[in-house]
Design an enzyme around this catalytic site. Structure first.
Site, PDB file in Angstrom:
ATOM      1  N   CYS A  83       6.070  -6.881   7.200  1.00 25.47           N
ATOM      2  CA  CYS A  83       7.137  -6.352   8.055  1.00 25.47           C
ATOM      3  C   CYS A  83       7.555  -7.417   9.058  1.00 25.47           C
ATOM      4  O   CYS A  83       6.710  -8.112   9.613  1.00 25.47           O
ATOM      5  CB  CYS A  83       6.643  -5.110   8.803  1.00 25.47           C
ATOM      6  SG  CYS A  83       7.936  -4.298   9.790  1.00 25.47           S
TER       7      CYS A  83
ATOM      8  N   GLU B 294       0.830  -1.193   0.000  1.00 26.02           N
ATOM      9  CA  GLU B 294       0.000   0.000   0.000  1.00 26.02           C
ATOM     10  C   GLU B 294       0.871   1.253   0.000  1.00 26.02           C
ATOM     11  O   GLU B 294       1.911   1.294   0.650  1.00 26.02           O
ATOM     12  CB  GLU B 294      -0.934  -0.013   1.210  1.00 26.02           C
ATOM     13  CG  GLU B 294      -1.977  -1.109   1.054  1.00 26.02           C
ATOM     14  CD  GLU B 294      -2.934  -1.221   2.228  1.00 26.02           C
ATOM     15  OE1 GLU B 294      -4.055  -1.680   1.997  1.00 26.02           O
ATOM     16  OE2 GLU B 294      -2.573  -0.877   3.359  1.00 26.02           O
TER      17      GLU B 294
ATOM     18  N   CYS C 108       0.659  -2.170  15.431  1.00 26.78           N
ATOM     19  CA  CYS C 108       0.646  -1.879  13.994  1.00 26.78           C
ATOM     20  C   CYS C 108       0.044  -3.028  13.193  1.00 26.78           C
ATOM     21  O   CYS C 108       0.427  -4.186  13.360  1.00 26.78           O
ATOM     22  CB  CYS C 108       2.081  -1.604  13.529  1.00 26.78           C
ATOM     23  SG  CYS C 108       2.233  -1.320  11.763  1.00 26.78           S
TER      24      CYS C 108
ATOM     25  N   CYS D 219       3.451   8.470   1.255  1.00 23.59           N
ATOM     26  CA  CYS D 219       3.947   7.549   2.288  1.00 23.59           C
ATOM     27  C   CYS D 219       4.244   6.218   1.593  1.00 23.59           C
ATOM     28  O   CYS D 219       3.345   5.572   1.063  1.00 23.59           O
ATOM     29  CB  CYS D 219       2.880   7.402   3.375  1.00 23.59           C
ATOM     30  SG  CYS D 219       3.326   6.247   4.675  1.00 23.59           S
TER      31      CYS D 219
ATOM     32  N   CYS E 135      -1.477   5.962  10.053  1.00 26.22           N
ATOM     33  CA  CYS E 135      -0.321   5.268  10.647  1.00 26.22           C
ATOM     34  C   CYS E 135      -0.753   3.982  11.317  1.00 26.22           C
ATOM     35  O   CYS E 135      -1.696   3.969  12.101  1.00 26.22           O
ATOM     36  CB  CYS E 135       0.325   6.118  11.736  1.00 26.22           C
ATOM     37  SG  CYS E 135       0.957   7.671  11.178  1.00 26.22           S
TER      38      CYS E 135
ATOM     39  N   CYS F  93       5.370  -5.156  15.522  1.00 29.39           N
ATOM     40  CA  CYS F  93       4.950  -4.235  16.587  1.00 29.39           C
ATOM     41  C   CYS F  93       3.475  -4.509  16.918  1.00 29.39           C
ATOM     42  O   CYS F  93       2.650  -4.649  16.015  1.00 29.39           O
ATOM     43  CB  CYS F  93       5.127  -2.785  16.145  1.00 29.39           C
ATOM     44  SG  CYS F  93       6.845  -2.350  15.820  1.00 29.39           S
TER      45      CYS F  93
HETATM   46  N1  SAH Z   1       8.951   0.657  10.444  1.00 27.69           N
HETATM   47  C1  SAH Z   1       9.022   2.082  10.412  1.00 27.69           C
HETATM   48  C2  SAH Z   1       8.016   2.742   9.492  1.00 27.69           C
HETATM   49  C3  SAH Z   1       6.573   2.288   9.598  1.00 27.69           C
HETATM   50  S1  SAH Z   1       5.661   2.743  11.012  1.00 27.69           S
HETATM   51  C4  SAH Z   1       8.919   2.649  11.808  1.00 27.69           C
HETATM   52  O1  SAH Z   1       8.688   1.886  12.739  1.00 27.69           O
HETATM   53  O2  SAH Z   1       9.112   3.845  11.997  1.00 27.69           O
HETATM   54  C5  SAH Z   1       5.314   4.421  10.887  1.00 27.69           C
HETATM   55  C6  SAH Z   1       4.801   5.041  12.192  1.00 27.69           C
HETATM   56  O3  SAH Z   1       3.493   4.569  12.528  1.00 27.69           O
HETATM   57  C7  SAH Z   1       5.675   4.710  13.401  1.00 27.69           C
HETATM   58  O4  SAH Z   1       6.087   5.894  14.018  1.00 27.69           O
HETATM   59  C8  SAH Z   1       4.758   3.933  14.334  1.00 27.69           C
HETATM   60  O5  SAH Z   1       5.068   4.193  15.674  1.00 27.69           O
HETATM   61  C9  SAH Z   1       3.391   4.447  13.927  1.00 27.69           C
HETATM   62  N2  SAH Z   1       2.291   3.531  14.245  1.00 27.69           N
HETATM   63  C10 SAH Z   1       2.318   2.188  14.206  1.00 27.69           C
HETATM   64  N3  SAH Z   1       1.115   1.696  14.568  1.00 27.69           N
HETATM   65  C11 SAH Z   1       0.326   2.747  14.835  1.00 27.69           C
HETATM   66  C12 SAH Z   1      -1.024   2.894  15.236  1.00 27.69           C
HETATM   67  N4  SAH Z   1      -1.806   1.838  15.446  1.00 27.69           N
HETATM   68  N5  SAH Z   1      -1.521   4.139  15.420  1.00 27.69           N
HETATM   69  C13 SAH Z   1      -0.748   5.222  15.194  1.00 27.69           C
HETATM   70  N6  SAH Z   1       0.530   5.154  14.798  1.00 27.69           N
HETATM   71  C14 SAH Z   1       1.069   3.927  14.627  1.00 27.69           C
END
Ligand code: SAH
Length: 337
Positions: A111, A90, A118, A104, A331, A115
């Site tokens: 990935c 995406e 996410c 973006c 995000c 996390c």
């Molecule tokens: N792997 C990279 C880029 C992808 S995540 C990284 O970790 O930075 C991009 C951003 O989305 C990160 O700052 C992460 O903390 C945020 N993020 C992840 N899950 C989220 C959620 N459920 N709500 C809001 N932000 C989130």
């Protein structure tokens, strides 16, 4: 051989080996990265015979839009497939308040970091994207939206785990004879891989770095970000400090605000302590809850309180409004569903 990620000199070398005039390289580069053409037959300043020959040497990675969604706030989400591969990623176009376009971009299919907050993390990992595929996303969104001002590598995947392809892609996107998007308009966001952050110090372009901190308390951070077990804060923070010192550039820390988890007094105090004397600013992002997740966003009141506490201690903080929530383009919501 895929041609999208090749520098003009690389194209030239290959052409000359095949007895094609070297100057064709800069013409091809212009068609690809300035005119954004994805078909050799449209490169009309090159003779038909030569085009035929060239198309036998090179392939152009073509992104196809499988699905396109638009949210009320103008955010667009593209589900993209690359010809010859079944994998999908995406890519999101965000229009900010001053009407500037930010794209973006994804760097991996899925990935590996898993996390907990996410949605991409729950997909698992399939593979790294090639540099060609990373560039193709940018150029696709550029074409579809009459240009782009900013690029953020915050889509699917961990950019610094696909380091070589990432930088190769940036070298093309930033090329003066291509889209020429300034390095300062390009942000690499990482979950925090200390060695790679240190390596990035030597990358000569002035790209911006963002690190997803999410907690200044190791115990909490590793609960939502398994990678923090491998690279704890006591390794990550010195790497960021070193990066700031060597490059002279400010780093952005992303902090997703999660209700009753990382939005308390102790979290503020831990941030003060951890970040003292550091040239950073913090992007606070209210959590976008994933389906079936137990985590919730902090209330608006707490978000504002949190921001104030940091401000009061001289930490520059920006409370980011989530965009594209209802089309799952915000995000942490990218999951190809
Ligand atoms: N792997 C990279 C880029 C992808 S995540 C990284 O970790 O930075 C991009 C951003 O989305 C990160 O700052 C992460 O903390 C945020 N993020 C992840 N899950 C989220 C959620 N459920 N709500 C809001 N932000 C989130």
């Amino acid at each position: 051989m895929d041609i999208n990620a090749l520098q003009p000199e690389e194209i030239k070398n290959i052409l000359e080996k095949e007895n094609i005039k070297g100057y064709r390289a800069s013409q091809i580069f212009n068609w690809l990265h300035k005119q954004l053409v994805t078909d050799f037959s449209k490169m009309t300043n090159i003779s038909k015979d030569e085009r035929e020959k060239i198309s036998q040497i090179f392939e152009i990675v073509i992104p196809n839009i499988i699905k396109k969604q638009k949210s009320k706030d103008g955010t667009k989400k593209y589900l993209v497939e690359f010809e010859g591969s079944a994998d999908q990623v995406e890519t999101v176009l965000i229009k900010n308040t001053s009407k500037r376009n930010t794209v973006c971009v994804s760097t991996q299919v899925g990935c590996p970091l898993a996390c907990k907050i996410c949605a991409t993390g729950s997909m698992g990992f399939r593979r790294d994207l090639t540099a060609d595929e990373i560039i193709a996303q940018v150029e696709l969104v550029y074409r579809e939206n009459d240009g782009i001002e900013n690029i953020v590598f915050m889509g699917m995947g961990e950019p610094l785990l696909n380091y070589k392809n990432l930088l190769r892609a940036i070298d093309i996107i930033n090329h003066p004879k291509g889209l020429n998007i300034g390095a300062r308009k390009i942000t690499i966001s990482t979950a925090g891989i200390p060695q790679k952050i240190e390596k990035l110090i030597n990358y000569p372009k002035q790209v911006r770095l963002a690190v997803s901190l999410n907690s200044a308390i190791q115990k909490k951070r590793k609960e939502i970000m398994p990678i923090a077990k491998k690279y704890p804060l006591h390794q990550l923070i010195p790497a960021i400090r070193e990066y700031i010192k060597q490059t002279g550039r400010r780093v952005t820390l992303e902090y997703v605000l999660i209700k009753d988890f990382n939005d308390q007094e102790e979290d503020v105090e831990a941030l003060w302590e951890l970040l003292s004397e550091m040239n950073i600013n913090i992007n606070l992002i209210p959590l976008n809850p994933a389906p079936n997740s137990l985590y919730r966003p902090s209330s608006l009141k707490i978000q504002e309180w949190f921001q104030q506490q940091l401000h009061g201690n001289g930490i520059n903080t920006y409370l980011r409004k989530s965009r594209g929530y209802e089309i799952k383009a915000a995000c942490g919501q990218l999951a190809n569903d």
